[in-house]
Design an enzyme around this catalytic site. Sequence first.
Site, mmCIF file in Angstrom:
data_model
loop_
_atom_site.group_PDB
_atom_site.id
_atom_site.type_symbol
_atom_site.label_atom_id
_atom_site.label_comp_id
_atom_site.label_asym_id
_atom_site.label_seq_id
_atom_site.Cartn_x
_atom_site.Cartn_y
_atom_site.Cartn_z
ATOM 1 N N GLU A 104 0.830 -1.201 0.000
ATOM 2 C CA GLU A 104 0.000 0.000 0.000
ATOM 3 C C GLU A 104 0.869 1.257 0.000
ATOM 4 O O GLU A 104 0.522 2.261 -0.639
ATOM 5 C CB GLU A 104 -0.943 -0.014 1.201
ATOM 6 C CG GLU A 104 -2.075 -1.029 1.062
ATOM 7 C CD GLU A 104 -3.030 -1.029 2.233
ATOM 8 O OE1 GLU A 104 -4.211 -0.687 2.034
ATOM 9 O OE2 GLU A 104 -2.586 -1.366 3.352
ATOM 10 N N GLU B 239 -4.127 -9.307 3.306
ATOM 11 C CA GLU B 239 -4.767 -8.986 4.580
ATOM 12 C C GLU B 239 -5.942 -9.882 4.941
ATOM 13 O O GLU B 239 -6.167 -10.169 6.125
ATOM 14 C CB GLU B 239 -5.232 -7.523 4.587
ATOM 15 C CG GLU B 239 -4.126 -6.503 4.774
ATOM 16 C CD GLU B 239 -3.517 -6.052 3.460
ATOM 17 O OE1 GLU B 239 -2.832 -5.031 3.446
ATOM 18 O OE2 GLU B 239 -3.726 -6.744 2.432
#
Length: 694
Positions: A114, A134
């Site tokens: 990210e 995730e």
Amino acid sequence: MSLQQTPTGQNILVKFDIQDGVLIASIDNPPVNAGSWGVRQGLSDAMAMASTDETIKAVVIIGAGKTFISGSDIREFGKPLHEPLVPQLIKAIEACPKPVVAAIHGAGLGGGYEIALACDYRIAAATAVVGLPEVRLGIIPGAGGTQRLPRLTGMSRAIELISSARRVNAPEAVRLGMIDEVTAEDLRSAAIAAAKTLAGRKRLVRAMPIPSEPAEAIAKAENAASKSAKGLDSVDIALDILRRTISMDFDAALALEREAFETLRLGEQATALRYQFFAERQAQQLPGLDKAVPRAVEKVGILGAGTMGSGIAIAFLDAGYSVTLIDRTDEALAAGLARIQDNYAKSVASKRISDEAAVARLAHLGTTTDIQVLADCDLLLEAVFEDYDVKLPVMRQLGALARPGAIIASNTSYLDLDRLAEASNRAEDVVGLHFFSPAHIMKLLEVVRGARTAPDVLTTALAIGKRLKKTAVIAGVGEGFIGNRIYAAYRRHCEFMVEDGASPQQIDQALQSFGLAMGPFAVSDLSGLDIAWKMRQRLSATRDPRERYVAIADRLCEAGRLGRKTGAGWYSYDKAEGRGQPDPKAAHIIDECRRQSGRPQRSFSDVEIVRRALAAMVNEAVLLLSEGIAQRPSDVDLAIVNGYGFPAHRGGPLFWAARQPALMVEQAVDELEQAAGFGFRRAEISVLLATLSI
């Protein structure tokens, strides 16, 4: 707070260097450069410096050591997070007036990727991997991953990548748009060159539109993701966020994503999955092993070319070992070789590996009926029939054949490893390596420590497990070790419920609804009823006749119903259908055994079935912990999750029990004791659960 300070006074985690007007921010947070508070603070300082120093024309973020940023620091997830948070760092990267380049080697995963998505350019070494895993930790990308990734890959591909948690290698990542460039040159130099090429231009992913694509493609990706969720709330919530935010204002979508992330990270599933994450790392730790140096192992000899031996051979070949497969007859070897070749043919056909990789692995395989060849091996592993009459002579042979320093391993799943080790006449070199079928697929590896197993042999076994990419758990010697002992108790109490009136189908369905991959009776059919049957026959001479014994499985075996391999077991199997179907013949055998037992029949609710089955696991787990067969509760949970299909997002049976009302657990064990009768061993469950920090 300046770069020179951290909350705990630890060493600087981000180091600065300026080269040709480019600020190099090197992350040095070994072993995997996790994106902890110190890393976030250091990178924020780098953005502040670049923003105010006119001599700096661009920034390169790169990792020191073996990797970029492997992900956020999972240890922080269950606690209050300290600023700067990842979204705040990302905002600083995007607000920096100078272009920022992410130079990725090793792994750029989760929060690490990210951060890379916030940069203006992403360049990677050819061996790098990137991704957003995730959901497998019970959360969703919480720093813009659900919003920026679709702008690079398209929505349908982003759905697939986020819901599968797939790691993408650098060449594929370029094709998908996840990174901009792969370089074979020095990564630092290439990143500096890329930063200069940007010539002061910002190219923010957030400013890009999501590529248009047919609605059917997006719907197909959503359906596939939903089917793969397997009880994970994180997958469904990630899909919901992607759906809802596709037409939203970017910053509003980020806020919605972050809100969902914060809710999930403190939830039960994320807590359970973090527990499993740390359990896997703790399982490798044993007092006294830290100074033991592993022995070198490259040549592996496997005695037994059956289904298990062939699967073990594939596992070792996949890990780069040289393997010699041995059996008594050419016919047995040919069958084993055919199984291995068929496995690689299917892997190539499904594009899991390349044809070249399959050829290379098979080139490291030899087959022979000459057991003397094992004398040259570093590891000699027996995978012969689970019977003392077969295994003891084999262990004597291996003990005589093995060169000094070689390790002798047994794949026994139930038998006394110490008895086998003594037969080898070199018990110090013997260790148990209990693989689970299919051995090249199942993650669990029970490393069985005998009474005389040398520390360096045990350390070597753990190192082998790591190289095989297995989840290794150390077990002491005892009937069934950890997993099979617990599973035997679980299956026995499920059979009690069948004899008392529940159907195998109801029990299987109830436990699958709870989250288990399969119910106990479907599992028995898959693995073969004869395995447990042989074990029961072996123990029959020492069984107290006053103990409750359910003979249904024995009667099924006597009728030739050994499971899928014979077309019938608890269920019947049609090759065209593939799935087991209720069978009147099995029902007749069950009814006959019920009548012979004379036990009163009653109905069971699904809730009662699940409570009783899990309580059986918990009671047996606490018993074996008290006996020292397992080192710690988390080892038990790790074994049951990775070897027996217990849902990881529920943590394991002991994790589950620790979160139930204590009275309910004790009442469930009362029910077990009443159903079992004479000989039932009740564990001190409440005492253990009160001490658990899970």
